[in-house]
Design a protein around this motif. Structure first.
Motif, short mmCIF file in Angstrom:
data_model
loop_
_atom_site.label_atom_id
_atom_site.label_comp_id
_atom_site.label_asym_id
_atom_site.label_seq_id
_atom_site.Cartn_x
_atom_site.Cartn_y
_atom_site.Cartn_z
N ARG A 52 35.61 -45.59 59.57
CA ARG A 52 35.15 -46.70 58.75
C ARG A 52 33.63 -46.82 58.76
NH1 ARG A 52 37.72 -51.53 62.40
NH2 ARG A 52 36.85 -50.79 64.35
N VAL A 53 33.12 -47.44 57.72
CA VAL A 53 31.67 -47.62 57.54
C VAL A 53 31.43 -49.05 57.08
CG1 VAL A 53 29.68 -46.90 56.15
CG2 VAL A 53 31.32 -45.19 56.94
N LEU A 54 30.39 -49.66 57.60
CA LEU A 54 30.00 -51.00 57.18
C LEU A 54 28.72 -50.90 56.38
CD1 LEU A 54 30.23 -54.11 57.24
CD2 LEU A 54 28.91 -54.04 59.38
N LEU A 55 28.76 -51.38 55.15
CA LEU A 55 27.57 -51.42 54.31
C LEU A 55 26.92 -52.79 54.46
CD1 LEU A 55 28.96 -49.85 51.00
CD2 LEU A 55 27.94 -48.69 52.97
N ALA A 56 25.70 -52.82 54.95
CA ALA A 56 24.95 -54.08 55.08
C ALA A 56 24.24 -54.33 53.76
CB ALA A 56 23.97 -53.99 56.24
N LEU A 57 24.85 -55.14 52.91
CA LEU A 57 24.34 -55.35 51.56
C LEU A 57 23.37 -56.52 51.51
CD1 LEU A 57 27.67 -54.73 49.64
CD2 LEU A 57 25.77 -53.15 49.97
N THR A 58 22.10 -56.20 51.76
CA THR A 58 21.05 -57.22 51.71
C THR A 58 19.88 -56.69 50.89
OG1 THR A 58 20.05 -56.42 53.75
CG2 THR A 58 21.62 -58.23 53.93
N PRO A 59 19.25 -57.48 50.10
CA PRO A 59 19.77 -58.77 49.63
C PRO A 59 21.01 -58.55 48.77
CG PRO A 59 17.82 -58.18 48.38
CD PRO A 59 17.99 -57.13 49.44
N HIS A 60 21.89 -59.49 48.76
CA HIS A 60 23.20 -59.27 48.12
C HIS A 60 23.12 -59.09 46.61
CE1 HIS A 60 22.84 -63.65 47.68
NE2 HIS A 60 23.74 -63.57 46.72
N GLU A 61 22.08 -59.60 45.98
CA GLU A 61 21.95 -59.44 44.53
C GLU A 61 21.58 -57.99 44.15
OE1 GLU A 61 19.82 -61.48 46.21
OE2 GLU A 61 20.58 -63.48 45.81
N GLN A 62 20.75 -57.36 44.98
CA GLN A 62 20.29 -55.98 44.76
C GLN A 62 20.11 -55.31 46.12
OE1 GLN A 62 16.68 -56.79 42.53
NE2 GLN A 62 17.73 -56.29 40.61
N PRO A 63 21.21 -54.85 46.71
CA PRO A 63 21.15 -54.27 48.05
C PRO A 63 20.21 -53.06 48.14
CG PRO A 63 23.41 -54.64 47.37
CD PRO A 63 22.56 -54.85 46.17
N LEU A 64 19.32 -53.10 49.11
CA LEU A 64 18.37 -52.01 49.29
C LEU A 64 19.04 -50.68 49.61
CD1 LEU A 64 15.52 -53.82 51.27
CD2 LEU A 64 15.54 -53.13 48.86
N LEU A 65 20.15 -50.72 50.34
CA LEU A 65 20.77 -49.45 50.73
C LEU A 65 21.25 -48.66 49.52
CD1 LEU A 65 24.13 -49.30 50.67
CD2 LEU A 65 23.87 -50.85 52.56
N LEU A 66 21.49 -49.32 48.41
CA LEU A 66 21.93 -48.60 47.20
C LEU A 66 20.77 -47.92 46.48
CD1 LEU A 66 24.58 -51.12 45.81
CD2 LEU A 66 24.95 -49.06 47.20
N THR A 67 19.56 -48.08 47.01
CA THR A 67 18.38 -47.41 46.43
C THR A 67 17.87 -46.30 47.34
OG1 THR A 67 16.76 -48.89 47.47
CG2 THR A 67 17.66 -49.57 45.33
N ARG A 68 18.52 -46.09 48.47
CA ARG A 68 18.07 -45.10 49.45
C ARG A 68 18.97 -43.86 49.45
NH1 ARG A 68 17.13 -49.79 53.80
NH2 ARG A 68 15.08 -50.43 53.08
N SER A 69 18.35 -42.71 49.35
CA SER A 69 19.08 -41.44 49.26
C SER A 69 20.04 -41.25 50.43
CB SER A 69 18.10 -40.27 49.23
OG SER A 69 17.23 -40.38 48.16
N TRP A 70 19.54 -41.46 51.64
CA TRP A 70 20.36 -41.20 52.83
C TRP A 70 21.57 -42.13 52.86
CZ3 TRP A 70 20.83 -37.15 55.63
CH2 TRP A 70 21.49 -37.20 56.85
N CYS A 71 21.39 -43.38 52.49
CA CYS A 71 22.51 -44.33 52.47
C CYS A 71 23.55 -43.93 51.44
CB CYS A 71 21.99 -45.73 52.18
SG CYS A 71 20.91 -46.40 53.46
N LEU A 72 23.10 -43.51 50.27
CA LEU A 72 24.03 -43.06 49.24
C LEU A 72 24.80 -41.83 49.71
CD1 LEU A 72 21.85 -43.53 46.03
CD2 LEU A 72 23.72 -45.00 46.85
N TYR A 73 24.12 -40.96 50.44
CA TYR A 73 24.77 -39.77 50.95
C TYR A 73 25.83 -40.14 52.00
CZ TYR A 73 25.29 -34.91 52.34
OH TYR A 73 25.79 -33.66 52.60
N GLU A 74 25.53 -41.11 52.85
CA GLU A 74 26.51 -41.57 53.84
C GLU A 74 27.73 -42.18 53.16
OE1 GLU A 74 24.03 -44.17 56.15
OE2 GLU A 74 23.70 -42.64 57.67
#
Length: 124
Positions: A52-74
């Protein structure tokens, strides 16, 4: 496209070079490919083992992790190995997210539309 084999034909063409000038480059590329494969195996195990993986979606309106290559790869690796993916929010945003989900799927659609792997950031 299976991102687990990023090297593809281009890597093979480069490692097949036999000219004296290319030997050092070929050896370096082979070494990099070995390092890449080792890192990929470690990442895959670190997601596959707990399952399992936990996505820390902050800020919730536009989560930063969805803009990062490594996070998208994970996220991709989690999908590939069938890991459970959960979303986490800071306590202040949790009620807002719940309200948004009750009203419809606008928040989710907005998040997904913002995902752009080609223009994602890779920082150190």
């Amino acid at each position: 496209h299976d991102f687990a084999d990023i090297s593809g034909e281009q890597m093979q063409e480069m490692t097949d070079c036999t000219s004296p000038q290319s030997i050092t480059s070929s050896q370096t590329l082979v070494g990099l490919k070995d390092i890449y494969q080792t890192m990929l195996k470690a990442l895959t195990r670190s997601i596959e083992t707990p399952g399992r993986v936990l996505l820390a979606l902050t800020p919730h309106e536009q989560p930063l992790l969805l803009t990062r290559s490594w996070c998208l790869y994970e996220i991709y690796i989690a999908w590939k190995v069938g890991a459970e993916v959960s979303c986490g929010f800071v306590p202040e945003a949790e009620q807002s997210v719940k309200n948004s989900l009750v009203e419809g799927d606008t928040l989710i659609k907005t998040m997904l539309k913002a995902v752009d792997a080609e223009n994602s950031r890779a920082t150190m």
